[in-house]
Design a protein around this motif. Structure first.
Motif, short mmCIF file in Angstrom:
data_model
loop_
_atom_site.label_atom_id
_atom_site.label_comp_id
_atom_site.label_asym_id
_atom_site.label_seq_id
_atom_site.Cartn_x
_atom_site.Cartn_y
_atom_site.Cartn_z
N ASP A 76 0.87 -1.17 0.00
CA ASP A 76 0.00 0.00 0.00
C ASP A 76 0.91 1.22 0.00
OD1 ASP A 76 -2.27 1.78 0.46
OD2 ASP A 76 -1.53 1.91 2.52
N ALA A 77 0.81 2.04 -1.04
CA ALA A 77 1.65 3.24 -1.17
C ALA A 77 0.77 4.48 -1.18
CB ALA A 77 2.47 3.17 -2.46
N VAL A 78 1.28 5.56 -0.61
CA VAL A 78 0.50 6.80 -0.55
C VAL A 78 1.13 7.94 -1.34
CG1 VAL A 78 -0.52 6.18 1.68
CG2 VAL A 78 1.59 7.54 1.61
N SER A 79 2.25 7.68 -1.95
CA SER A 79 2.90 8.70 -2.80
C SER A 79 3.53 8.00 -3.99
CB SER A 79 3.97 9.47 -2.02
OG SER A 79 5.11 8.63 -1.80
N ILE A 80 3.76 8.75 -5.05
CA ILE A 80 4.36 8.16 -6.24
C ILE A 80 5.79 7.73 -5.94
CG2 ILE A 80 5.31 10.25 -7.31
CD1 ILE A 80 3.29 7.42 -9.05
N GLU A 82 6.77 6.40 -3.05
CA GLU A 82 6.67 5.08 -2.43
C GLU A 82 6.40 4.00 -3.47
OE1 GLU A 82 5.09 6.24 2.08
OE2 GLU A 82 3.77 5.15 0.71
N VAL A 83 5.61 4.33 -4.49
CA VAL A 83 5.39 3.40 -5.60
C VAL A 83 6.72 3.02 -6.24
CG1 VAL A 83 4.45 3.18 -7.93
CG2 VAL A 83 3.03 4.12 -6.10
N GLN A 84 7.54 4.03 -6.51
CA GLN A 84 8.83 3.79 -7.17
C GLN A 84 9.77 2.99 -6.28
OE1 GLN A 84 9.24 8.04 -7.97
NE2 GLN A 84 9.34 7.61 -10.16
N LEU A 85 9.78 3.27 -4.97
CA LEU A 85 10.61 2.50 -4.05
C LEU A 85 10.19 1.04 -4.05
CD1 LEU A 85 10.91 4.92 -0.97
CD2 LEU A 85 12.77 4.20 -2.48
N ALA A 86 8.89 0.80 -4.01
CA ALA A 86 8.39 -0.58 -4.00
C ALA A 86 8.80 -1.32 -5.27
CB ALA A 86 6.88 -0.59 -3.83
N GLY A 90 11.43 -4.71 -6.07
CA GLY A 90 11.07 -5.93 -6.77
C GLY A 90 9.58 -6.18 -6.91
N TYR A 91 8.75 -5.31 -6.35
CA TYR A 91 7.31 -5.49 -6.51
C TYR A 91 6.89 -5.10 -7.93
CZ TYR A 91 6.70 -5.92 -1.45
OH TYR A 91 6.76 -6.34 -0.15
N SER A 92 5.92 -5.83 -8.47
CA SER A 92 5.32 -5.42 -9.74
C SER A 92 4.29 -4.35 -9.44
CB SER A 92 4.66 -6.61 -10.44
OG SER A 92 3.54 -7.04 -9.71
N ALA A 93 4.01 -3.51 -10.43
CA ALA A 93 3.03 -2.43 -10.24
C ALA A 93 1.67 -2.99 -9.86
CB ALA A 93 2.93 -1.59 -11.51
N GLU A 94 1.32 -4.17 -10.39
CA GLU A 94 0.02 -4.77 -10.11
C GLU A 94 -0.12 -5.16 -8.63
OE1 GLU A 94 2.08 -5.75 -12.54
OE2 GLU A 94 1.02 -4.86 -14.26
N GLU A 95 1.00 -5.28 -7.93
CA GLU A 95 0.97 -5.64 -6.51
C GLU A 95 0.87 -4.41 -5.61
OE1 GLU A 95 3.69 -9.61 -6.15
OE2 GLU A 95 4.76 -7.77 -6.70
#
Length: 410
Positions: A76-80, A82-86, A90-95
């Motif tokens: 669960d990300a709250v900023s773009i 955090e999305v990029q860090l995830a 190794g996380y896929s965007a779909e996750e």
């Protein structure tokens, strides 16, 4: 952290040795505790199509993200950012569930382009999303159930005056927008706050979201947020996850039967997964006796751990260097030029200048909320994994403070 033969240790490594090797102040995380918390949540909801979305805002270190991923959590990300860090971990965007608040539509579009699951909590953004994507991109809707719950009012997010979520009283408006743009709504989300002890709060939210869900025909999941209470003190009450799993899980199965098909059940814990795994080690600089109080002044402050000053949060503090010393009362304060207190009138083993103190429940919202206030360096981070203490973030230096400053001629 356990005390054996007058030595505090994490996975068999003496805490005093960790402090000596990496210096203080330093954040230390026990990987075994994180994995144990993940497994306990899985156990509580056994038999359900569960997804655990780690709320990365609580602790964003890349090594922690990789540990989470290895043990089956998503994000669960709250900023773009955090999305990029995830994704870098190794996380896929779909996750990745992207649950921002008060961001520009451009940031949401960036997350759509990555391929994240988008969670929308604003009718204006919902309309823009529908106008832009129609039913070519799905999204989730975050509802505000108007339930006052949780600990400090600053972390209650589901009440009528909260900025989070779209009011359940605006459901008719939501449905008009969805119909107008023929939108694909993949999930509904509710989150009432943190430190929720009573399972009834989750069940109240469930009743509201189940009723609302019947208005949407193509849901794939229901997201119940998180807010599980962790232990802050000895004998502290915590959320009974087994009871919650039985009661909420049973209600969820009943809802799915009425809905006509099985949906996934999502949670997005942050503090629950990492809080108790973290310890913040500091050293006593001075012992200062006044007519009213004995202060322990340590080599850190609210620039490194702001929760006590911001939320009146309780963090247990104990003396690692002198575990069997005479019990005395101390107020533990920081070195920031402002009222800066970690704990008031705390009983602990006698503290001497140079002793190492450990502050518990420092895994969540510790380093992630740290700053350079007073131009102090942010501390190092250490992960204890498989019986080894590993540096996962270097202590900052003067170069870090100056890196982005631009000198101009005056």
């Amino acid at each position: 952290m356990e005390l054996k033969d007058d030595v505090y240790s994490i996975q068999g490594i003496p805490v005093q040795e960790i402090a000596s090797q990496f210096g203080t102040p330093v954040y230390v995380y026990d990987a075994d505790k994180i994995v144990s918390q993940i497994n306990h949540l899985k156990e509580a909801f056994t038999g359900l199509p569960l997804k655990i979305k780690y709320a990365v805002k609580s602790l964003t270190n890349m090594s922690i993200l990789k540990l989470m991923r290895q043990n089956g959590t998503e994000v669960d990300a709250v900023s773009i950012q955090e999305v990029q860090l995830a994704m870098l971990a190794g996380y896929s965007a779909e996750e990745i569930l992207f649950t921002p608040n008060s961001v520009s539509f451009a940031e949401i579009q960036e997350a759509v382009e990555f391929g994240c699951v988008i969670n929308i909590d604003n009718i204006s953004i919902l309309e823009q999303f529908g106008h832009t994507y129609g039913n070519s991109k799905s999204c989730c809707i975050r509802l505000n159930p108007h339930i006052m719950a949780g600990g400090n009012h600053k972390i209650s997010t589901g009440h009528i005056d909260s900025k989070f979520g779209i009011s359940v009283y605006q459901l008719r408006h939501i449905l008009r927008v969805v119909k107008t743009y023929n939108m694909d709504i993949s999930g509904l989300h509710v989150h009432t706050g943190s430190d929720i002890l009573d399972p009834e709060v989750f069940l109240q939210g469930a009743d509201i979201i189940f009723e609302s869900a019947m208005e949407f025909q193509d849901l794939r999941f229901i997201d119940f947020g998180s807010g599980f209470k962790v232990k802050y003190k000895e004998n502290d009450n915590t959320t009974d996850l087994i009871e919650l799993g039985q009661r909420l899980g049973g209600a969820f199965k009943k809802f799915c039967a009425e809905y006509g098909r099985e949906l996934e059940i999502w949670f997005e814990p942050g503090k629950y997964l990492v809080s108790e795994a973290g310890y913040f080690l500091v050293s006593a600089n001075v012992i200062k006796t006044t007519p009213a109080t004995v202060f322990v002044g340590v080599n850190s402050g609210m620039n490194h751990l702001i929760r006590p000053m911001m939320y009146d949060a309780y963090h247990e503090i104990f003396n690692v260097s002198n575990p069997r010393g005479t019990q005395r009362l101390y107020s533990v304060v920081g070195y920031i030029c402002e009222t800066d207190t970690f704990g008031w009138d705390r009983p602990m083993s006698e503290v001497r200048e140079g002793d190492v103190l450990a502050i518990k429940n420092a895994g969540a919202y510790g380093i992630s909320m740290a700053s350079n206030y007073n131009s102090r360096f942010r501390p190092a981070e250490v992960l204890v994994h498989n019986g080894q203490a590993k540096l996962i973030r270097k202590r900052e230096t003067m170069e870090d403070l100056l890196r982005n400053q631009v000198e101009v001629e005056l």
